[in-house]
Design a protein around this motif. Structure first.
Motif: not given
Length: 219
Positions: A136-148
């Motif tokens: 999703s394009e929305e996910l790319k906008t999240f700068e304060n999480i990291r999916i690890v």
């Protein structure tokens, strides 16, 4: 057997690439201190309020993992200190974690929970939902999480073949998506396996195990 002895035995049986999360939910601070004094620094809790109370009382070099189901309205209580959130199962929840992490000027690590069990009661994304979320394009906008990484729980059953099948299924999903690398998403952690099945989980590719009763005794 003491908590320290249990911990020592389990740690000596784990390969070096596997991280041990000591699941301390419902256990008193005295038990956690004993595990801490034996060298354990990663603890897993399933209720935010209980985890926050323990965080306030325990040494500050501990990593706190939220391993239970997370309600969006409770996220604010753990954002100042939580190290890893295991059970992220919706874009709505990710969005809230990101929003609050930004407020606290933090980047919070998250695992996406995948539904692999046959039981309906377990939370988690299915493969289609995972694909949609990761692309999703929305996910790319999240700068304060990291999916690890990814997390999953096998069906509660004595059937080892079924558990193995579910673990291997999760590993294949993990392998399929670990090639996708973006600024806030790099899958390196596969959290699966608990007291009853962690050795099987490691054989199936787990890199993080959540062990409670084998360390602290039954609840």
């Amino acid at each position: 057997m003491s908590i320290a002895k249990n911990l020592s035995q389990i740690k000596s049986s784990l390969p070096s690439h596997v991280t041990l999360v000591a699941v301390s939910k419902t256990k008193p601070i005295t038990d956690l201190i004993e595990a801490y004094n034996a060298g354990q620094r990663i603890f897993g809790e399933n209720k935010i309020q209980e985890m926050t109370e323990k965080w306030e009382q325990m040494p500050k070099d501990i990593q706190w993992h939220m391993i239970g189901h997370v309600q969006s309205n409770k996220v604010k209580y753990m954002i100042p200190y939580v190290s890893l959130i295991h059970g992220v199962d919706s874009m709505k929840l990710l969005k809230e974690i990101n929003r609050l992490a930004e407020k606290w000027k933090r980047t919070v690590d998250c695992l996406l929970q995948i539904h692999i069990a046959e039981e309906d009661t377990k939370f988690g994304l299915d493969e289609k939902e995972l694909d949609e979320l990761l692309t999703s394009e929305e996910l790319k906008t999240f700068e304060n999480i990291r999916i690890v990484g990814l997390m999953g729980m096998a069906t509660f059953t004595e059937n080892q073949e079924q558990i193995k099948r579910e673990f291997l299924h999760l590993k294949s999903i993990f392998d399929q998506h670990s090639q996708q690398k973006t600024a806030n998403c790099q899958l390196t952690t596969l959290s699966m396996g608990m007291s009853g099945d962690y050795q099987l989980a490691i054989e199936c590719g787990s890199t993080m195990v959540r062990i409670g009763s084998s360390i602290f005794g039954s609840r």
